[in-house]
Design a protein around this motif. Structure first.
Motif, mmCIF file in Angstrom:
data_model
loop_
_atom_site.group_PDB
_atom_site.id
_atom_site.type_symbol
_atom_site.label_atom_id
_atom_site.label_comp_id
_atom_site.label_asym_id
_atom_site.label_seq_id
_atom_site.Cartn_x
_atom_site.Cartn_y
_atom_site.Cartn_z
ATOM 1 N N VAL A 130 0.854 -1.193 0.000
ATOM 2 C CA VAL A 130 0.000 0.000 0.000
ATOM 3 C C VAL A 130 0.890 1.243 0.000
ATOM 4 N N LEU A 131 1.887 1.249 0.879
ATOM 5 C CA LEU A 131 2.791 2.404 0.986
ATOM 6 C C LEU A 131 3.610 2.595 -0.287
ATOM 7 N N ASP A 132 4.109 1.497 -0.849
ATOM 8 C CA ASP A 132 4.985 1.571 -2.015
ATOM 9 C C ASP A 132 4.254 1.874 -3.312
ATOM 10 N N ASN A 133 3.098 1.266 -3.482
ATOM 11 C CA ASN A 133 2.420 1.323 -4.780
ATOM 12 C C ASN A 133 1.157 2.178 -4.823
ATOM 13 N N PHE A 134 0.550 2.420 -3.661
ATOM 14 C CA PHE A 134 -0.733 3.121 -3.628
ATOM 15 C C PHE A 134 -0.750 4.171 -2.508
ATOM 16 N N PRO A 135 0.212 5.081 -2.474
ATOM 17 C CA PRO A 135 0.303 6.020 -1.354
ATOM 18 C C PRO A 135 -0.871 6.994 -1.242
ATOM 19 N N ASP A 136 -1.664 7.119 -2.264
ATOM 20 C CA ASP A 136 -2.828 8.014 -2.214
ATOM 21 C C ASP A 136 -4.128 7.247 -2.000
ATOM 22 N N ALA A 137 -4.026 5.985 -1.640
ATOM 23 C CA ALA A 137 -5.204 5.131 -1.503
ATOM 24 C C ALA A 137 -6.119 5.594 -0.382
ATOM 25 N N VAL A 138 -7.409 5.457 -0.649
ATOM 26 C CA VAL A 138 -8.428 5.791 0.350
ATOM 27 C C VAL A 138 -9.504 4.713 0.326
ATOM 28 N N THR A 139 -10.278 4.686 1.379
ATOM 29 C CA THR A 139 -11.500 3.903 1.430
ATOM 30 C C THR A 139 -12.576 4.852 1.927
ATOM 31 N N TYR A 140 -13.809 4.486 1.738
ATOM 32 C CA TYR A 140 -14.912 5.379 2.084
ATOM 33 C C TYR A 140 -15.778 4.789 3.183
ATOM 34 N N ASP A 141 -16.458 5.670 3.876
ATOM 35 C CA ASP A 141 -17.419 5.205 4.882
ATOM 36 C C ASP A 141 -18.625 4.599 4.162
ATOM 37 N N ALA A 142 -19.570 4.084 4.931
ATOM 38 C CA ALA A 142 -20.729 3.395 4.358
ATOM 39 C C ALA A 142 -21.558 4.284 3.433
ATOM 40 N N THR A 143 -21.522 5.600 3.640
ATOM 41 C CA THR A 143 -22.289 6.497 2.776
ATOM 42 C C THR A 143 -21.591 6.743 1.447
ATOM 43 N N GLY A 144 -20.295 6.450 1.386
ATOM 44 C CA GLY A 144 -19.527 6.709 0.179
ATOM 45 C C GLY A 144 -19.114 8.150 0.027
ATOM 46 N N LYS A 145 -19.339 8.957 1.049
ATOM 47 C CA LYS A 145 -19.047 10.393 0.965
ATOM 48 C C LYS A 145 -17.749 10.785 1.647
ATOM 49 N N PHE A 146 -17.354 10.047 2.682
ATOM 50 C CA PHE A 146 -16.186 10.441 3.466
ATOM 51 C C PHE A 146 -15.044 9.465 3.235
ATOM 52 N N ALA A 147 -13.929 10.003 2.736
ATOM 53 C CA ALA A 147 -12.759 9.184 2.429
ATOM 54 C C ALA A 147 -11.803 9.151 3.620
ATOM 55 N N TYR A 148 -11.174 8.001 3.781
ATOM 56 C CA TYR A 148 -10.166 7.802 4.825
ATOM 57 C C TYR A 148 -8.902 7.286 4.152
ATOM 58 N N ASP A 149 -7.764 7.905 4.492
ATOM 59 C CA ASP A 149 -6.514 7.453 3.898
ATOM 60 C C ASP A 149 -6.170 6.067 4.416
ATOM 61 N N LEU A 150 -5.411 5.331 3.647
ATOM 62 C CA LEU A 150 -5.048 3.974 4.035
ATOM 63 C C LEU A 150 -3.572 3.813 4.368
ATOM 64 N N VAL A 151 -2.742 4.835 4.083
ATOM 65 C CA VAL A 151 -1.326 4.688 4.392
ATOM 66 C C VAL A 151 -1.070 4.663 5.895
ATOM 67 N N THR A 152 -1.832 5.433 6.648
ATOM 68 C CA THR A 152 -1.622 5.449 8.101
ATOM 69 C C THR A 152 -1.987 4.105 8.730
#
Length: 184
Positions: A130-152
């Motif tokens: 994730v860190l090496d290849n997808f540093p801007d990756a996010v996932t969303y809450d159940a509503t699909g409106k709020f993104a959360y980063d995945l690198v942390t």
């Protein structure tokens, strides 16, 4: 014991959708992970599509299905779901959840005793990917409106499992008190 229903819709040569056909599969609960190859589930490897134990090798879980499998507690099935998605449509969200499911498999002993150390190492590698290849990756809450980063959480997953984060990443404290993985 739950049995999952896989719905497959085929697109004809004319571009029209044929009626969906239903394929009834075996239970996705109680599976034991057997790592098919040394890099299975780690981008850019796609060997999961050849794994005879992969219930999704011939089909891709849908947008809602992947979350149902993820929340079902069937960790091995979730691994195959996310690894299949990663192989077919590479992305950081799928890579992160491969790491999460491998961690759950390790913690719950859903692989042979001999393979558990390999599963742990594979989880660390998935998070590192994730860190090496997808540093801007996010996932969303159940509503699909709020993104959360995945690198942390990927960074924390590596360190909580006793791994060493590679590539110069570090964890900093933001002014709001939250942690954030950054690569200076």
């Amino acid at each position: 014991m739950k049995t999952w229903l896989v719905l497959a819709a085929a697109v004809g040569i004319s571009g029209c959708y044929e009626p969906a056909s239903f394929v009834y599969g075996e239970s996705l609960e109680g599976l034991t992970l057997q790592l098919y190859s040394p890099n299975v589930g780690i981008y850019p490897d796609n060997s999961v599509l050849e794994d005879p134990n992969n219930p999704f090798a011939q089909t891709t879980p849908g947008v809602e299905t992947k979350w149902k499998i993820q929340s079902s507690g069937a960790h091995v099935a979730a691994f195959y779901s996310w690894a299949t998605l990663l192989a077919r449509e590479p992305g950081g969200e799928a890579q992160f959840y491969v790491g999460n499911t491998l961690l759950a498999i390790y913690q719950n002993g859903e692989a042979s005793q001999e393979e558990l150390p390999l599963v742990k190492a594979q989880a660390i590698r998935a998070y590192q990917s994730v860190l090496d290849n997808f540093p801007d990756a996010v996932t969303y809450d159940a509503t699909g409106k709020f993104a959360y980063d995945l690198v942390t959480p990927a960074y924390k997953g590596i360190t909580e499992m006793g791994g060493t984060v590679q590539g110069g990443w570090t964890l900093v404290k933001l002014t709001n008190g939250q942690d954030r993985a950054v690569k200076p």
